[in-house]
Design a protein around this motif. Structure first.
Motif, mmCIF file in Angstrom:
data_model
loop_
_atom_site.group_PDB
_atom_site.id
_atom_site.type_symbol
_atom_site.label_atom_id
_atom_site.label_comp_id
_atom_site.label_asym_id
_atom_site.label_seq_id
_atom_site.Cartn_x
_atom_site.Cartn_y
_atom_site.Cartn_z
ATOM 1 N N ARG A 122 0.845 -1.213 0.000
ATOM 2 C CA ARG A 122 0.000 0.000 0.000
ATOM 3 C C ARG A 122 0.871 1.252 0.000
ATOM 4 O O ARG A 122 0.599 2.215 -0.734
ATOM 5 C CB ARG A 122 -0.912 0.000 1.228
ATOM 6 C CG ARG A 122 -1.935 1.148 1.216
ATOM 7 C CD ARG A 122 -2.520 1.395 2.576
ATOM 8 N NE ARG A 122 -1.562 1.937 3.518
ATOM 9 C CZ ARG A 122 -1.188 3.223 3.557
ATOM 10 N NH1 ARG A 122 -1.678 4.095 2.681
ATOM 11 N NH2 ARG A 122 -0.312 3.634 4.461
ATOM 12 N N LEU A 123 1.921 1.257 0.820
ATOM 13 C CA LEU A 123 2.817 2.405 0.846
ATOM 14 C C LEU A 123 3.453 2.647 -0.518
ATOM 15 O O LEU A 123 3.558 3.784 -0.981
ATOM 16 C CB LEU A 123 3.915 2.185 1.893
ATOM 17 C CG LEU A 123 3.513 2.323 3.358
ATOM 18 C CD1 LEU A 123 4.652 1.865 4.261
ATOM 19 C CD2 LEU A 123 3.121 3.755 3.692
ATOM 20 N N CYS A 124 3.866 1.548 -1.147
ATOM 21 C CA CYS A 124 4.532 1.676 -2.447
ATOM 22 C C CYS A 124 3.556 2.067 -3.555
ATOM 23 O O CYS A 124 3.963 2.636 -4.574
ATOM 24 C CB CYS A 124 5.258 0.377 -2.793
ATOM 25 S SG CYS A 124 6.669 0.035 -1.724
ATOM 26 N N ASP A 125 2.287 1.780 -3.364
ATOM 27 C CA ASP A 125 1.269 2.230 -4.311
ATOM 28 C C ASP A 125 0.893 3.692 -4.081
ATOM 29 O O ASP A 125 0.357 4.347 -4.970
ATOM 30 C CB ASP A 125 0.009 1.369 -4.181
ATOM 31 C CG ASP A 125 0.139 0.015 -4.850
ATOM 32 O OD1 ASP A 125 1.069 -0.151 -5.670
ATOM 33 O OD2 ASP A 125 -0.669 -0.882 -4.549
ATOM 34 N N THR A 126 1.170 4.205 -2.890
ATOM 35 C CA THR A 126 0.770 5.559 -2.516
ATOM 36 C C THR A 126 1.879 6.574 -2.768
ATOM 37 O O THR A 126 1.609 7.717 -3.164
ATOM 38 C CB THR A 126 0.367 5.601 -1.029
ATOM 39 O OG1 THR A 126 -0.675 4.643 -0.792
ATOM 40 C CG2 THR A 126 -0.124 6.977 -0.620
ATOM 41 N N TYR A 127 3.115 6.170 -2.532
ATOM 42 C CA TYR A 127 4.263 7.072 -2.650
ATOM 43 C C TYR A 127 5.209 6.571 -3.738
ATOM 44 O O TYR A 127 5.232 5.379 -4.042
ATOM 45 C CB TYR A 127 5.024 7.142 -1.317
ATOM 46 C CG TYR A 127 4.185 7.633 -0.168
ATOM 47 C CD1 TYR A 127 4.068 8.985 0.122
ATOM 48 C CD2 TYR A 127 3.478 6.725 0.631
ATOM 49 C CE1 TYR A 127 3.283 9.436 1.174
ATOM 50 C CE2 TYR A 127 2.683 7.162 1.682
ATOM 51 C CZ TYR A 127 2.580 8.517 1.943
ATOM 52 O OH TYR A 127 1.796 8.954 2.977
ATOM 53 N N GLU A 128 5.977 7.474 -4.291
ATOM 54 C CA GLU A 128 7.043 7.031 -5.187
ATOM 55 C C GLU A 128 7.992 6.177 -4.366
ATOM 56 O O GLU A 128 8.514 6.615 -3.339
ATOM 57 C CB GLU A 128 7.787 8.214 -5.785
ATOM 58 C CG GLU A 128 8.843 7.787 -6.790
ATOM 59 C CD GLU A 128 9.536 8.958 -7.458
ATOM 60 O OE1 GLU A 128 10.640 8.719 -7.990
ATOM 61 O OE2 GLU A 128 8.989 10.076 -7.461
ATOM 62 N N SER A 129 8.205 4.954 -4.802
ATOM 63 C CA SER A 129 8.901 3.984 -3.955
ATOM 64 C C SER A 129 9.812 3.095 -4.773
ATOM 65 O O SER A 129 9.497 2.741 -5.922
ATOM 66 C CB SER A 129 7.885 3.099 -3.207
ATOM 67 O OG SER A 129 7.018 3.885 -2.422
#
Length: 396
Positions: free
Chosen positions: A86-93
């Motif tokens: 989810r974090l990687c889908d939300t922020y450039e990661s």
């Protein structure tokens, strides 16, 4: 012994989160106005990950570098993996793969040895040969699917069912590279023998994910190498310190705070803003106010994994007096830290120290253990003893 899981070599390039390909790679993160945030070794500790997110106060412009070992050890590997995605889908990661993540992928692969280990970890066959720590991921999936495998379970079919049920999560893991890099930073879980990205792209990936004691190799790099895997407290000989280890001589930054592994473990993040670094550290130990000053020890020892054999000299209530076999140092430890693998074998201890922390009255301290011989506490990531009083804590 468990066969070494093999990983396919992966290109030394920044990755994009599943389903969100991006152009430009990590170089986009060089804008001075954007924070780059690296963290590693969550080890299935979803509560610590959520604590870290709150402490970081993430902004839409932040760029994340998750540095592997999202799974195993703690209780919620599946939930942790979903939150990382989810974090990687939300922020450039730019996430990379860790050896524990690779271990799960290996057990769910078509390797015949992996299927046997799959059964062992589920407690179906030879459960006494399974690793003591898991695999939590498989148990999480079984719980969620409402399945209770037993000796009559068809392992091949059951493993296929797990692969199908977690297809999205496993696909995301399988598509991770082992390295994310730009001209200033190289992010990798375990470590690298050099920083030639073209050569590293042809290197066996497993040796980059599991590289024990990476800093002890002595390599010096031109760009910053940011890694996890090896709890940084293992690099400190005189006292435990779980804070991110910024090694300016070698240009290496170790992030692993021992979350899910060490009794005093914590989850660390490195915040990079321009040319400056800042550490963010979280744990769940209760915090109290010191009522008395204390001077630091003149000398001390940090007894760590790999050199933790002792001779038991005495037990008094909740503490034990031991002699560290390799150094000859004698110290009191919580008796619960003692263990031995077999009856009659040599005593070993979990990480322990006789370091007395410098403390000023009014400082806030994290309490790890209260014993009859003092308080085992933590301050700014450093663990040691405090013989004074803490507000709200009764002496034992």
């Amino acid at each position: 012994a468990r066969p070494t899981p093999r990983a396919r070599p992966r290109a030394a390039r920044p990755s994009a989160a599943a389903g969100r390909p991006r152009a430009g790679g990590a170089a986009q993160a060089n804008a001075a106005s954007r924070r780059r945030i690296a963290f590693s070794d969550v080890h299935g500790s979803l509560d610590y990950l959520l604590l870290l997110e709150r402490a970081l106060e993430l902004k839409p412009s932040d760029v994340l570098f998750p540095v592997g070992d999202y799974l195993e050890r703690c209780m919620d590997s599946l939930g942790t993996l979903r939150e990382i995605i989810r974090l990687c889908d939300t922020y450039e990661s730019y996430p990379v793969l860790g050896n524990c993540d690779n271990y799960v992928l290996w057990m769910l692969s078509d390797d015949p040895d992996a299927e046997v280990w799959f059964g062992r970890c589920l407690g179906i066959i030879d459960s006494d040969l399974a690793p003591t720590w898991g695999t939590r991921f498989l148990h999480n999936v079984c719980d969620e699917m409402g399945l209770r495998p037993d000796a009559d379970t068809d392992l091949h079919a059951f493993r296929a069912a797990v692969n199908e049920y977690c297809a999205r999560e496993l696909s995301w893991l399988r598509n991770l590279p082992t390295i994310a890099a730009d001209e200033h930073f190289l992010f990798v879980h375990g470590g690298v023998p050099h920083e030639d990205l073209d050569m590293l792209a042809e290197t066996d990936a497993y040796g980059l994910m599991k590289r024990d004691g990476f800093m002890d190799e002595g390599s010096v790099f031109s760009r910053w190498v940011v890694c996890g895997h090896w709890p940084v407290t293992l690099y400190h000989a005189d006292h435990p310190n779980a804070a991110p280890y910024i090694n300016t001589r070698q240009h290496i930054i170790g992030l692993d705070g021992g979350c899910g592994i060490k009794l005093d473990g914590q989850l660390n993040a490195l915040v990079i803003e321009g040319d400056s670094f800042r550490s963010v550290m979280v744990d769940r130990f209760p915090e109290y106010t010191a009522l008395e000053d204390q001077k630091a020890s003149d000398t001390s020892v940090n007894i760590r994994w790999g050199d933790h054999r002792v001779r038991l000299l005495e037990r008094v209530r909740d503490c034990a007096y031991v002699e560290h076999l390799s150094s000859g140092r004698r110290l009191w430890i919580p008796a619960e830290f003692l263990f031995r693998k077999n009856e009659g074998s040599v005593w070993e201890i979990k990480d322990a120290t006789d370091y007395r922390l410098p403390v000023s009255a009014g400082e806030r301290l994290k309490l790890i253990r209260a014993t009859t011989r003092g308080m085992l506490i933590k301050k700014n990531g450093v663990t040691g003893w405090y013989e004074g009083k803490l507000a709200g804590v009764e002496s034992i």
